[in-house]
Design a protein around this motif. Structure first.
Motif, mmCIF file in Angstrom:
data_model
loop_
_atom_site.group_PDB
_atom_site.id
_atom_site.type_symbol
_atom_site.label_atom_id
_atom_site.label_comp_id
_atom_site.label_asym_id
_atom_site.label_seq_id
_atom_site.Cartn_x
_atom_site.Cartn_y
_atom_site.Cartn_z
ATOM 1 N N ASN A 226 0.841 -1.189 0.000
ATOM 2 C CA ASN A 226 0.000 0.000 0.000
ATOM 3 C C ASN A 226 0.875 1.237 0.000
ATOM 4 O OD1 ASN A 226 -1.675 -2.173 1.831
ATOM 5 N ND2 ASN A 226 -3.003 -0.972 0.503
ATOM 6 N N LYS B 68 -3.449 5.439 3.259
ATOM 7 C CA LYS B 68 -3.167 5.760 4.658
ATOM 8 C C LYS B 68 -2.516 7.144 4.739
ATOM 9 C CE LYS B 68 -2.279 4.790 9.116
ATOM 10 N NZ LYS B 68 -1.612 3.556 9.551
ATOM 11 N N ASP C 224 -6.727 4.379 12.213
ATOM 12 C CA ASP C 224 -6.454 2.938 12.186
ATOM 13 C C ASP C 224 -4.961 2.740 11.954
ATOM 14 O OD1 ASP C 224 -6.354 0.080 11.240
ATOM 15 O OD2 ASP C 224 -8.533 0.283 11.374
ATOM 16 N N SER D 98 -3.606 0.126 10.512
ATOM 17 C CA SER D 98 -3.374 -0.664 9.310
ATOM 18 C C SER D 98 -3.008 0.227 8.133
ATOM 19 C CB SER D 98 -4.623 -1.487 8.971
ATOM 20 O OG SER D 98 -4.458 -2.170 7.744
ATOM 21 N N TYR D 99 -2.280 -0.341 7.175
ATOM 22 C CA TYR D 99 -1.959 0.383 5.945
ATOM 23 C C TYR D 99 -3.023 0.171 4.872
ATOM 24 C CZ TYR D 99 2.770 1.129 7.737
ATOM 25 O OH TYR D 99 3.843 1.520 8.496
ATOM 26 N N ALA D 100 -3.733 -0.938 4.920
ATOM 27 C CA ALA D 100 -4.669 -1.314 3.858
ATOM 28 C C ALA D 100 -6.087 -0.930 4.257
ATOM 29 C CB ALA D 100 -4.587 -2.817 3.581
ATOM 30 N N SER D 101 -6.621 0.066 3.615
ATOM 31 C CA SER D 101 -7.999 0.488 3.880
ATOM 32 C C SER D 101 -8.914 -0.054 2.785
ATOM 33 C CB SER D 101 -8.092 2.015 3.923
ATOM 34 O OG SER D 101 -7.713 2.572 2.684
ATOM 35 N N PHE E 34 -7.426 5.357 5.815
ATOM 36 C CA PHE E 34 -7.080 5.350 7.229
ATOM 37 C C PHE E 34 -6.118 6.500 7.533
ATOM 38 C CE2 PHE E 34 -7.714 0.459 7.468
ATOM 39 C CZ PHE E 34 -9.076 0.645 7.561
ATOM 40 N N GLU F 253 -3.409 8.129 10.846
ATOM 41 C CA GLU F 253 -2.745 7.888 12.124
ATOM 42 C C GLU F 253 -1.966 9.145 12.485
ATOM 43 O OE1 GLU F 253 0.276 4.525 14.029
ATOM 44 O OE2 GLU F 253 -0.707 4.164 12.093
ATOM 45 N N ASP G 241 8.655 -0.960 8.285
ATOM 46 C CA ASP G 241 7.535 -1.516 7.519
ATOM 47 C C ASP G 241 7.721 -1.390 6.007
ATOM 48 O OD1 ASP G 241 6.301 -2.127 9.881
ATOM 49 O OD2 ASP G 241 4.964 -0.385 9.871
ATOM 50 N N LEU H 256 5.951 -3.428 3.371
ATOM 51 C CA LEU H 256 4.501 -3.301 3.252
ATOM 52 C C LEU H 256 4.094 -2.084 2.418
ATOM 53 C CD1 LEU H 256 3.548 -3.958 6.999
ATOM 54 C CD2 LEU H 256 3.613 -5.630 5.134
#
Length: 354
Positions: free
Chosen positions: A192, A226, A283, A285-288, A294, A296, A311, A314
């Protein structure tokens, strides 16, 4: 085959693609083989959405135009100059490609890389993208008939290959890694893209961020899913700047995802920000999901840099206004150069080592 002949064939393909536009396609009498391919390509674009409902004309034309701009002699020469590629590969290998179908022509760079490095390609297309790349193959063969021995498309099992490049989900990647363990391979997984904001971005930059989010409906690995924002960041300027993308909600498949994902979030009592066509949710997570991004909060850039470095496997792209090194400018994620490799794996270097 001489590499120059292969390059020339792709340059001719670039000239052919440059005739097509969502607003008005116009036939250029100087383009080769228009009598055989021009009208057929318009039909292929129409058919694409029948195989994948996300492949709207708007999205397909964007992909086609991007490749039309990339496939010229200057770009191809700049890309290939650093590599020691044999001008006439007398011992070509056969490279199998297993392609994804999430966005139009997502596997074309691998297809181009194999051929331009002097190897043969055997392609298993995704059921979601069956028409565009085979059409390109037919055009290239018509330009240079020798390429008929270098380009093969298969419906069933890949066989008789020396190396493999496969793209899929994290789950299919595990299967690929086991199945192809005895062959040289590049196995691509889910990734992502993220954007880092500090609150000083201009309206134009945030509008361009909308392009990074909404292009291809957010289905690409280069699509921003993200946002990292500083403490106490407010999203008012962000929502105001992306308002021009509101028409996305009029596309039924996107609207269905928006309604569904919003309902799921609300039933789970998640706190959401919503502008009527995009939800944003805090959130880690990286994958929305489609129609959602998302976010942060971060305390300081140095800690965030360390987090993103940990990361890195990812993440496909990082977008910012030069907040960290090697980040991409807003609005550029879906406009990669030929030398911008997926997953930062140098495909040409891999192919020249076979």
């Amino acid at each position: 085959m001489l590499q120059n002949d292969i390059i020339n064939a792709f340059v001719e393909l670039g000239k052919f693609l440059s005739q097509f536009s969502e607003n008005k396609s116009m036939k250029n009498p100087n383009v080769r083989n228009n009598d055989l391919f021009y009208d057929n390509f318009l039909n292929v674009i129409d058919l694409s959405q029948s195989y994948n409902g996300w492949f709207t004309k708007h999205q397909v034309f964007f992909a086609v135009n991007s490749w039309a701009e990339a496939l010229n002699a200057e770009n191809l020469t700049k890309w290939l100059t650093p590599y020691a590629i044999k001008n006439d590969n007398l011992n070509p290998k056969t490279v199998g490609l297993i392609l994804a179908g999430n966005i139009p022509l997502v596997g074309f760079h691998d297809f181009l890389s194999v051929l331009i490095s002097g190897h043969k390609v055997v392609v298993k297309t995704s059921s979601n993208d069956q028409k565009l790349l085979p059409f390109f193959g037919d055009y290239l063969i018509n330009i240079n008939p020798k390429l008929e021995n270098y380009i093969t498309f298969v419906d069933g099992k890949l066989e008789n290959y020396d190396a493999i490049i496969a793209t899929g989900s994290n789950n299919t990647a595990r299967y690929f890694e086991y199945y192809f363990k005895d062959k040289p391979s590049i196995i691509r997984k889910n990734r992502n893209s993220v954007a880092i904001l500090n609150g000083s971005e201009s309206k134009e930059q945030l509008q361009n961020l909308g392009e990074d989010i909404f292009r291809y409906f957010g289905l690409g690995c280069r699509s921003v899913s993200k946002l990292f924002v500083p403490k106490n960041y407010t999203f008012d300027a962000f929502f105001e700047s992306i308002f021009n993308f509101q028409d996305v909600i009029h596309y039924e498949k996107y609207a269905n995802n928006y309604d569904y994902n919003k309902a799921v979030f609300l039933m789970s009592n998640f706190k959401l920000l919503d502008n009527g066509f995009l939800t944003i949710k805090e959130d880690v997570s990286y994958a929305s999901p489609i129609s959602s991004v998302f976010y942060e909060f971060y305390d300081d850039l140095e800690s965030l840099k360390n987090r993103l470095d940990i990361d890195k496997d990812l993440i496909q792209c990082i977008v910012s206004d030069n907040l960290i090194s090697n980040s991409i400018a807003f609005g550029q994620t879906q406009k990669p150069k030929l030398w911008d490799y997926a997953d930062n794996v140098d495909t040409i270097n891999f192919l020249t080592q076979l």
